[in-house]
Enzyme design. Sequence first.
Site, PDB file in Angstrom:
ATOM      1  N   THR A  52       0.795  -1.232   0.000  1.00 25.00           N
ATOM      2  CA  THR A  52       0.000   0.000   0.000  1.00 25.00           C
ATOM      3  C   THR A  52       0.829   1.284   0.000  1.00 25.00           C
ATOM      4  O   THR A  52       1.930   1.323   0.559  1.00 25.00           O
ATOM      5  CB  THR A  52      -0.908  -0.002   1.250  1.00 25.00           C
ATOM      6  OG1 THR A  52      -1.475   1.298   1.421  1.00 25.00           O
ATOM      7  CG2 THR A  52      -0.151  -0.352   2.519  1.00 25.00           C
ATOM      8  N   GLU A  71       0.221   3.595   1.814  1.00 25.84           N
ATOM      9  CA  GLU A  71       0.326   4.040   3.212  1.00 25.84           C
ATOM     10  C   GLU A  71       1.746   3.850   3.744  1.00 25.84           C
ATOM     11  O   GLU A  71       2.123   4.470   4.739  1.00 25.84           O
ATOM     12  CB  GLU A  71      -0.675   3.277   4.086  1.00 25.84           C
ATOM     13  CG  GLU A  71      -2.117   3.680   3.862  1.00 25.84           C
ATOM     14  CD  GLU A  71      -2.441   5.093   4.338  1.00 25.84           C
ATOM     15  OE1 GLU A  71      -2.169   5.415   5.502  1.00 25.84           O
ATOM     16  OE2 GLU A  71      -2.956   5.890   3.523  1.00 25.84           O
ATOM     17  N   TYR A 107      -1.709   0.393  10.903  1.00 22.57           N
ATOM     18  CA  TYR A 107      -1.955  -0.336   9.643  1.00 22.57           C
ATOM     19  C   TYR A 107      -0.705  -0.306   8.776  1.00 22.57           C
ATOM     20  O   TYR A 107      -0.247  -1.340   8.275  1.00 22.57           O
ATOM     21  CB  TYR A 107      -3.142   0.319   8.908  1.00 22.57           C
ATOM     22  CG  TYR A 107      -3.313  -0.137   7.470  1.00 22.57           C
ATOM     23  CD1 TYR A 107      -3.933  -1.347   7.170  1.00 22.57           C
ATOM     24  CD2 TYR A 107      -2.877   0.661   6.410  1.00 22.57           C
ATOM     25  CE1 TYR A 107      -4.104  -1.760   5.850  1.00 22.57           C
ATOM     26  CE2 TYR A 107      -3.043   0.257   5.089  1.00 22.57           C
ATOM     27  CZ  TYR A 107      -3.649  -0.959   4.807  1.00 22.57           C
ATOM     28  OH  TYR A 107      -3.811  -1.361   3.502  1.00 22.57           O
ATOM     29  N   LYS A 154       1.745  -3.327   7.479  1.00 20.36           N
ATOM     30  CA  LYS A 154       1.952  -3.577   6.044  1.00 20.36           C
ATOM     31  C   LYS A 154       3.431  -3.481   5.659  1.00 20.36           C
ATOM     32  O   LYS A 154       3.871  -4.105   4.694  1.00 20.36           O
ATOM     33  CB  LYS A 154       1.115  -2.594   5.212  1.00 20.36           C
ATOM     34  CG  LYS A 154      -0.380  -2.935   5.168  1.00 20.36           C
ATOM     35  CD  LYS A 154      -0.654  -4.078   4.179  1.00 20.36           C
ATOM     36  CE  LYS A 154      -2.126  -4.322   3.982  1.00 20.36           C
ATOM     37  NZ  LYS A 154      -2.408  -5.391   3.018  1.00 20.36           N
TER      38      LYS A 154
END
Length: 368
Positions: free
Chosen positions: A128, A130, A152, A156
């Site tokens: 991601t 992110e 999160y 990840k």
Amino acid sequence: MKHIALITGVTGQDGSYLSEFLLAKGYEVHGIIRRSSVDYRERIAHLEGTPHFHLHYADMGDSMSLVKLVDLVQPTEIYNLAAQSHVQVSFDAPEFTADVDAVGVLRILEAVRTNHLEKTCRIYQASTSELYGKVEEVPQNENTPFHPYSPYAVAKLYGFWIVKEYREAYGMFCCSGILFNHESERRGETFVTRKITLAAARIAQGKQEKLFLGNLDSLRDWGYAKDYVECMWLILQNDKPEDFVIATGVQHSVREFTDLAFRHVGIELKFEGEGIDEKGICVSGPEHLVGKALVEVSKDFYRPTDVVNLWGDPTKAKAKLGWDPGKTSFEQLVKLMVEHDMGKVAAEGAAEKVRTNLAEYLEKGIVK
Ligand code: NAP
Ligand code: F7E
């Protein structure tokens, strides 16, 4: 060779589109589902019962279930899409997020090794944008340093590195797609785009009074999920295992998305005020709405740390995979989501009460 895909997260937005895509290519598709007290598999209901589409109970937190399933299915490709994917929720459930989004990746890799499939099974990991978090460079590409900025994203990041490690240590064909935000008419209803398109439809049809949002200045590179699943497949068809940024290369703010979505339902907004006091006032549209504040800011939707400047550079995916980042424009994406939700809200009928409750919970910040 027979193509057999195992998809974790098959009930999610991407899992449902990827299943359709792979079935159309002639794959045998197996998906992992979890037991839940309500049998809610809306996104894949149309696929259930079709030949070559199979569902199995397993869980990313249960190694044994994954090892047994990989043995049963003998996949040639695994798409690891399962995750607790909501960034704000990861602040409330950080340990669960780490277990599924970080250790879950390791469990899949080990399930492949345990079954001695490391030379025959290719693995795609749903990574991601992110990871770029508190961004150190704009736009972001495969060489931009990571700076994760939520539980999160930290989980990840482990997923990204363990995939890279297994590729180098064991020569496995495992890759990460670093995907920027991608949305659709199947997007979860608490992600900002879907929350906006549903609210615009409900407000236009007199079923909701206001939309409460968090940071309107936040910038995202939003693409269409249906276009992005093709790229997941392309990444696994590449000659060698590599990581790719998948993005449109175009950036917009949450405010711009809101403005455009409301325009599509015939409401023109004017944003006034700043920060928590900012409001979207209806300046043209249905008479009873003109002059009303239809969009307001609530601190309930602010995050302890927020990622505010995501903008991807898809040059590598374009050049090496031949993927077209401009297939669906931002304007087309907003339009198709709003049109879908106008129809959905109009058809709600008997389910209206339940939906209104959800809208009310969203307004009050009970559900994020
Ligand atoms: P989503 O709609 O939230 O779907 C998540 C899927 O993961 C669901 O099928 C969910 O099952 C499953 N799942 C969650 N916990 C699980 C567990 N313990 N065991 C088995 N399955 C579990 O997410 P999405 O938008 O399709 O995204 C797919 C993947 O891409 C995720 O890994 C996400 O983090 C990543 N990603 C998404 C975006 C994006 O913009 N959409 C961008 C970059 C990366 P239930 O239906 O049972 O809950
Ligand atoms: O937030 C701001 C919020 O929740 C986008 C996941 O698929 O994409 C997704 O994560 C932005 C943020 O998505 C509200 O603060 C304002 O800055 O739609 P979102 P996300 O956090 O970008 C990435 C790539 C993933 O990997 C994730 O799995 O919008 N925002 N007001 C709001 N966000 C929400 N949810 N709700 C609001 O009311």
